[in-house]
Design a protein around this motif. Structure first.
Motif, short mmCIF file in Angstrom:
data_model
loop_
_atom_site.label_atom_id
_atom_site.label_comp_id
_atom_site.label_asym_id
_atom_site.label_seq_id
_atom_site.Cartn_x
_atom_site.Cartn_y
_atom_site.Cartn_z
N GLU A 79 0.71 -1.30 0.10
CA GLU A 79 -0.30 0.45 -0.18
C GLU A 79 1.39 1.31 -0.02
O GLU A 79 0.32 2.52 -0.01
CB GLU A 79 -1.30 -0.13 1.41
CG GLU A 79 -2.26 -0.77 0.50
CD GLU A 79 -1.87 -2.04 1.34
OE1 GLU A 79 -0.37 -2.60 1.81
OE2 GLU A 79 -2.78 -2.73 0.62
N THR A 80 2.00 1.50 0.91
CA THR A 80 2.91 2.43 0.18
C THR A 80 3.70 2.66 -0.52
O THR A 80 3.48 4.19 -1.11
CB THR A 80 4.07 1.92 1.51
OG1 THR A 80 5.02 0.76 1.39
CG2 THR A 80 3.81 1.67 3.09
N LYS A 83 0.31 3.90 -2.62
CA LYS A 83 0.15 5.13 -2.93
C LYS A 83 1.21 6.32 -2.57
O LYS A 83 0.63 7.06 -3.50
CB LYS A 83 0.38 5.76 -0.84
CG LYS A 83 -0.84 5.15 -0.15
CD LYS A 83 -1.04 5.53 1.24
CE LYS A 83 -0.44 5.44 2.19
NZ LYS A 83 -0.23 6.12 3.48
N THR A 84 2.29 6.49 -2.65
CA THR A 84 3.89 6.89 -3.30
C THR A 84 3.34 7.02 -4.81
O THR A 84 3.80 7.78 -5.65
CB THR A 84 4.26 6.66 -3.49
OG1 THR A 84 5.11 6.28 -1.50
CG2 THR A 84 5.70 7.24 -3.46
N ARG A 86 0.61 6.49 -6.93
CA ARG A 86 -0.98 7.72 -6.69
C ARG A 86 0.05 9.68 -6.35
O ARG A 86 -0.45 10.20 -7.82
CB ARG A 86 -1.44 7.65 -5.69
CG ARG A 86 -2.12 6.64 -6.12
CD ARG A 86 -3.52 5.53 -4.94
NE ARG A 86 -4.11 6.89 -4.61
CZ ARG A 86 -5.08 6.43 -3.21
NH1 ARG A 86 -4.61 5.32 -2.68
NH2 ARG A 86 -6.16 7.56 -3.07
N THR A 212 -5.35 3.32 5.46
CA THR A 212 -5.04 2.47 4.03
C THR A 212 -5.68 3.97 3.42
O THR A 212 -6.79 3.30 1.96
CB THR A 212 -6.50 1.47 4.42
OG1 THR A 212 -7.33 2.61 5.53
CG2 THR A 212 -6.07 0.44 5.56
N ASN A 213 -5.45 4.67 3.65
CA ASN A 213 -6.31 6.16 2.78
C ASN A 213 -4.78 6.99 2.10
O ASN A 213 -3.90 6.64 2.39
CB ASN A 213 -7.49 6.84 3.36
CG ASN A 213 -7.13 6.83 4.48
OD1 ASN A 213 -6.07 7.55 4.96
ND2 ASN A 213 -8.07 8.23 4.81
N LEU A 214 -4.98 7.78 1.62
CA LEU A 214 -4.11 8.44 0.81
C LEU A 214 -4.59 10.08 1.68
O LEU A 214 -5.83 10.94 1.08
CB LEU A 214 -4.67 9.17 -0.57
CG LEU A 214 -3.52 9.97 -1.04
CD1 LEU A 214 -1.67 9.16 -0.89
CD2 LEU A 214 -3.16 9.66 -2.69
N ASP A 229 1.54 9.70 8.11
CA ASP A 229 1.23 8.20 6.91
C ASP A 229 2.40 8.00 6.52
O ASP A 229 4.06 8.86 6.15
CB ASP A 229 0.36 8.67 5.75
CG ASP A 229 -0.98 9.04 6.22
OD1 ASP A 229 -1.46 8.11 7.31
OD2 ASP A 229 -2.38 9.09 5.20
N TYR A 231 4.86 7.05 3.09
CA TYR A 231 5.29 6.61 1.81
C TYR A 231 6.59 5.92 1.60
O TYR A 231 8.24 6.17 1.98
CB TYR A 231 5.42 7.80 1.38
CG TYR A 231 4.13 8.53 1.24
CD1 TYR A 231 3.06 8.83 0.53
CD2 TYR A 231 3.94 9.57 2.46
CE1 TYR A 231 1.48 9.19 0.60
CE2 TYR A 231 2.72 10.53 2.88
CZ TYR A 231 1.25 10.00 2.15
OH TYR A 231 0.22 10.76 2.18
#
Length: 250
Positions: A79-80, A83-84, A86, A212-214, A229, A231
C-alpha cells in the motif's frame, strides 16, 4: 507561464504532521514469528501484503541480497508503494505529463535507492535497539545506523506509558529517515513498525505500519501531505524528483 517540473526538497515543502487516526491504519496482522526460508521467500509467501514490494525488489536487483545476506529488513507493505505512485501521478498530471501505470516505468536505480533505506547489514530484533523519545530526543535519541545504500537512518524503540508511569508501557519500534543532515534531529520522517521480529533464515523482518487511505489536501495547486502516513522511500516528493532525474519510461 513557465511550469516548475521538479519539487523542492523536503525542508522547503509545505506539509502537516496531523494526529494519527487509528481507524485509517492497519497493522501487520497475525504473522508467524519464525519463517522457514529467506527474507525474500517470506515476502513472496505473503502476496496479500508484499506483492508489489517483491516486484520492486526484483526490479532493483536486490533479490539475492534478501535471499542470502544477513540483513534486517524494515518491510514496507505494498500500500505504501501504491500511495507513492498515486502522488507521483498527481504531480505528473499537474504538469501535463504522462502518468505511471506500470512499476517498470520507474528506473531500477530509483527503486534500488529507495529500497536500500529499509535494509541494514546486521541482524537485530526490537530488543537490540535503544530507546527513542521523539519529545525528548536529547535524552533518548535512538541510534543512527547506515543503511545498505549509505543513508544515515535512525532506529529506536518508543516506550509508552502505563498506569501513570512513564516508559512503563508497550514498546514500539521506529525507523526514521533523516531528511536533512544539517538538521539531523529536526528533520526525521518516522515510520512505525506494526509487526516486528519475524525471523527468517538470514535475518529479521520488521513490517511497517501503513495507512489505508491517502491523506492529502490540495491548496492553491500545492499538494499538502500528512507525513504521519508512510510513503515508500519516506518522501514521495523526493521519489518524484529522482524518477524525473533518471527518466520515466513511456
Amino acid at each position: 507561464m513557465n511550469v516548475i517540473n521538479k519539487i523542492l526538497p523536503f525542508a522547503l515543502l509545505l506539509f502537516v504532521m496531523s494526529s494519527c487516526n487509528k481507524s485509517n491504519y492497519q497493522d501487520g496482522g497475525t504473522l508467524d514469528p519464525v519463517f522457514k526460508g529467506s527474507t525474500f521467500d517470506y515476502l513472496q509467501s505473503r502476496p496479500d501484503m508484499f506483492d508489489s514490494l517483491s516486484k520492486v525488489i526484483r526490479l532493483a536487483g536486490l533479490e539475492q541480497t534478501l535471499k542470502s545476506e544477513e540483513v534486517t529488513f524494515f518491510a514496507p507493505p505494498q500500500e505504501t508503494i501504491g500511495k507513492t505512485i498515486r502522488i507521483v501521478n498527481l504531480l505528473l498530471k499537474s504538469y501535463g505529463k504522462d502518468t505511471v501505470y506500470n512499476l517498470r516505468q520507474i528506473k531500477p536505480a530509483v527503486w534500488k535507492k529507495m529500497l536500500n533505506r529499509y535494509i541494514f547489514k546486521h541482524k537485530k530484533s526490537l530488543t537490540d535497539y535503544p530507546q527513542v523519545d521523539f519529545l525528548n530526543v536529547p535524552v533518548f535519541p535512538g541510534q543512527s545506523y547506515v543503511s545498505y545504500g549509505g543513508d544515515i537512518m535512525n532506529i529506536g524503540v518508543k516506550y509508552g506509558d502505563a498506569g501513570g508511569v512513564q516508559y512503563a508501557g508497550e514498546r514500539s519500534l521506529y525507523l526514521s529517515f533523516i531528511a536533512s543532515l544539517s538538521s539531523p534531529t529536526n528533520s526525521w520522517i518516522n515510520a512505525p513498525v506494526a509487526t516486528c521480529n519475524v525471523t527468517t533464515s538470514n535475518g529479521y523482518v520488521h513490517v511497517l505500519r501503513f495507512a489505508t487511505n491517502l491523506n492529502i489536501t490540495i491548496t492553491g495547486g500545492i499538494i499538502v501531505l500528512d507525513f504521519t502516513d508512510h510513503y515508500f522511500g519516506f518522501d514521495p516528493f523526493l521519489f518524484y524528483n529522482d524518477a524525473l532525474d533518471y527518466g520515466i519510461d513511456p
